[in-house]
Scaffold this active site. Structure first.
Site, mmCIF file in Angstrom:
data_model
loop_
_atom_site.group_PDB
_atom_site.id
_atom_site.type_symbol
_atom_site.label_atom_id
_atom_site.label_comp_id
_atom_site.label_asym_id
_atom_site.label_seq_id
_atom_site.Cartn_x
_atom_site.Cartn_y
_atom_site.Cartn_z
ATOM 1 N N ASP A 70 0.820 -1.222 0.000
ATOM 2 C CA ASP A 70 0.000 0.000 0.000
ATOM 3 C C ASP A 70 0.845 1.260 0.000
ATOM 4 O O ASP A 70 0.415 2.294 -0.524
ATOM 5 C CB ASP A 70 -0.930 0.011 1.215
ATOM 6 C CG ASP A 70 -2.292 -0.603 0.897
ATOM 7 O OD1 ASP A 70 -2.838 -0.298 -0.175
ATOM 8 O OD2 ASP A 70 -2.776 -1.390 1.702
ATOM 9 N N ILE A 73 1.314 2.352 -3.542
ATOM 10 C CA ILE A 73 0.108 2.456 -4.372
ATOM 11 C C ILE A 73 -0.588 3.769 -4.058
ATOM 12 O O ILE A 73 -0.850 4.077 -2.883
ATOM 13 C CB ILE A 73 -0.861 1.282 -4.111
ATOM 14 C CG1 ILE A 73 -0.196 -0.060 -4.415
ATOM 15 C CG2 ILE A 73 -2.127 1.434 -4.970
ATOM 16 C CD1 ILE A 73 -1.060 -1.264 -4.052
ATOM 17 N N GLU A 109 -6.826 1.116 1.299
ATOM 18 C CA GLU A 109 -6.328 2.429 1.687
ATOM 19 C C GLU A 109 -6.525 3.386 0.515
ATOM 20 O O GLU A 109 -5.747 3.372 -0.444
ATOM 21 C CB GLU A 109 -4.855 2.352 2.086
ATOM 22 C CG GLU A 109 -4.607 1.527 3.346
ATOM 23 C CD GLU A 109 -3.160 1.575 3.797
ATOM 24 O OE1 GLU A 109 -2.411 2.446 3.294
ATOM 25 O OE2 GLU A 109 -2.779 0.746 4.645
ATOM 26 N N ASP A 111 -6.268 6.892 -1.048
ATOM 27 C CA ASP A 111 -5.432 8.064 -0.807
ATOM 28 C C ASP A 111 -6.123 9.367 -1.207
ATOM 29 O O ASP A 111 -5.983 10.382 -0.524
ATOM 30 C CB ASP A 111 -4.112 7.911 -1.563
ATOM 31 C CG ASP A 111 -3.368 6.650 -1.155
ATOM 32 O OD1 ASP A 111 -3.047 6.536 0.037
ATOM 33 O OD2 ASP A 111 -3.128 5.779 -2.010
ATOM 34 N N HIS A 155 -15.164 7.902 -18.042
ATOM 35 C CA HIS A 155 -15.800 8.260 -19.315
ATOM 36 C C HIS A 155 -14.860 9.176 -20.097
ATOM 37 O O HIS A 155 -14.314 10.137 -19.549
ATOM 38 C CB HIS A 155 -17.129 8.978 -19.063
ATOM 39 C CG HIS A 155 -18.192 8.088 -18.499
ATOM 40 N ND1 HIS A 155 -18.782 7.082 -19.232
ATOM 41 C CD2 HIS A 155 -18.765 8.054 -17.269
ATOM 42 C CE1 HIS A 155 -19.680 6.476 -18.487
ATOM 43 N NE2 HIS A 155 -19.691 7.034 -17.276
ATOM 44 N N CYS A 197 -13.992 4.895 -23.333
ATOM 45 C CA CYS A 197 -14.356 5.007 -24.749
ATOM 46 C C CYS A 197 -13.253 5.743 -25.515
ATOM 47 O O CYS A 197 -12.718 6.740 -25.023
ATOM 48 C CB CYS A 197 -15.689 5.742 -24.895
ATOM 49 S SG CYS A 197 -17.087 4.899 -24.119
ATOM 50 N N SER A 223 -16.144 1.742 -25.234
ATOM 51 C CA SER A 223 -15.719 0.673 -24.335
ATOM 52 C C SER A 223 -16.940 0.235 -23.535
ATOM 53 O O SER A 223 -17.519 1.034 -22.799
ATOM 54 C CB SER A 223 -14.617 1.180 -23.401
ATOM 55 O OG SER A 223 -14.175 0.151 -22.556
ATOM 56 N N SER A 225 -19.647 -2.015 -21.078
ATOM 57 C CA SER A 225 -19.729 -2.544 -19.717
ATOM 58 C C SER A 225 -20.003 -4.040 -19.745
ATOM 59 O O SER A 225 -20.294 -4.630 -20.781
ATOM 60 C CB SER A 225 -20.815 -1.809 -18.930
ATOM 61 O OG SER A 225 -22.052 -1.888 -19.606
#
Length: 383
Positions: A70, A73, A109, A111, A155, A197, A223, A225
């Site tokens: 973590d 990241i 976690e 951030d 999006h 997309c 793209s 779902s």
């Protein structure tokens, strides 16, 4: 003569073995990096974008499983779906409709959350231009030996990605941010993945070295779902990320899978859109780049001159029972969560419940049929 022949064979064996060891070591150290970082960003708000949060949390779970801690990241979520009042199972986010794999977990976690997820903060994280008061957990403390994974979902359109439905980042701004990172020696190699997309338009303007990019769709394509769930009324994931994670579930820290294998993830027959990738800026051959060079973590090795004896049996802990007899306590590994089986199994019927308004609509239909058949005067027989 026989002795010389045997000696020659022995020398040939030693030379071949040394060459194999050198090749293996060369492949192990070919990336040249000493640490790994990941920046995972969901740019969408509102309940109907549930899948974008699930996308980011699923990738977060995968990189943690493969060894990135973590502390390395940076997780940015534009909305908190786990605590949304529409969530039928509070404090959970699921990436599959069988509702068994909670990607939110107990140790997430986050951030940057909510309105902290902005274009400005994202660019400041990449370039390191943050206020002095910013805590370490919100910083990308990478260097010139860092391999960085950057994952974006939300999006987008031709040349831009929306943040919070109120602002957007362009492909030119993103390319310039990566150039700043290279000039400031903030990465060794960078893997950029975007699920949106017309995602391929976001890496068209990249010009910095050592960048490899993947996108879920080409310019002019959407793209799509995946995994619709009737219980909550939204889709749980996007197609590209779903099949990406299905691929990552078969990866372990010692896997030899390379980037060419990753390029084959989610063909058009599965994604409907056409995934794309760009490797011209990357100096190494993608076939020599391991998946774990970006999704995993470098393990620190300590060299010692002391002799470690591995032949002695492990001493078992002895416990005294009530009658005084010695009792040995046996230890074993806990069975891991069978993620691959969970992904492919069908959803349980008990987890399904009618969507909102279904019961009300059914009663309305029954009353309409009754009125048309018998009239209002027989209404008293119902109540």
């Amino acid at each position: 003569m026989k002795f010389l022949a045997l000696l020659s064979l022995f020398v040939t064996y030693l030379v071949t073995d040394c060459i194999n060891i050198e090749n293996t070591a060369g492949q192990f150290f070919s990336s040249g990096h000493t640490n790994n970082w990941a920046v995972l960003v969901c740019t969408s708000r509102f309940w109907f974008n549930y899948r974008h949060v699930a996308n980011s949390l699923s990738v977060y779970r995968s990189v943690k499983r493969l060894g990135i801690p973590d502390s390395h990241i940076v997780l940015m979520l534009a909305d908190d779906m786990a605590c949304n009042h529409r969530n039928p199972k509070p404090a959970t986010v699921f990436s599959h409709k069988n509702m068994e794999l909670n990607v939110y977990g107990d140790d997430v976690e986050v951030d940057y959350r909510g309105y902290e997820v902005t274009v400005e903060n994202f660019l400041r994280v990449l370039t390191g231009r943050l206020p002095p008061s910013t805590p370490r957990s919100k910083r990308l403390l990478s260097d010139d030996r860092s391999n960085i994974l950057i994952y974006l979902t939300g999006h987008g359109g031709n040349g831009f990605l929306k943040f919070q439905d109120s602002e957007e980042i362009s492909n030119v701004e993103l390319a310039d941010a990566f150039e700043q990172m290279w000039q400031k020696r903030r990465y060794n190699e960078l893997l950029f993945i975007i699920d949106t997309c017309q995602g391929a338009s976001m890496y068209e303007r990249f010009y910095s070295p050592n960048i490899m990019a993947l996108a879920s769709s080409q310019v002019g394509e959407d793209s799509l779902s995946h995994q619709p769930d009737l219980a909550i009324g939204v889709h749980l994931m996007d197609r590209y990320t779903f099949y990406l994670l299905e691929f990552l579930e078969d990866i372990h820290p010692a896997s030899k899978a390379n980037m060419n294998d990753l390029f084959k993830v989610c063909p058009k027959s599965q994604c409907v859109s056409t995934p794309g990738h760009r490797t011209d800026l990357f100096q190494r051959d993608p076939a020599s780049v391991l998946i774990t060079d970006f999704f995993g973590s470098v393990r620190k090795v300590e060299i010692t001159t002391e002799t470690v004896n591995l032949t002695d049996p492990i001493k078992q802990v002895e416990d005294r029972s009530a009658n005084g007899e010695a009792r040995e306590e046996m230890y074993s590994y806990v069975d891991q969560l069978p993620v691959s089986e969970i992904i492919h199994q069908k959803p349980k019927q008990k987890d399904w419940h009618p969507p909102d308004g279904f019961i009300l609509g059914l009663w309305t239909l029954i009353l309409m049929v009754f009125f048309q058949t018998y009239g209002v005067k027989h209404l008293k027989h119902i109540f």
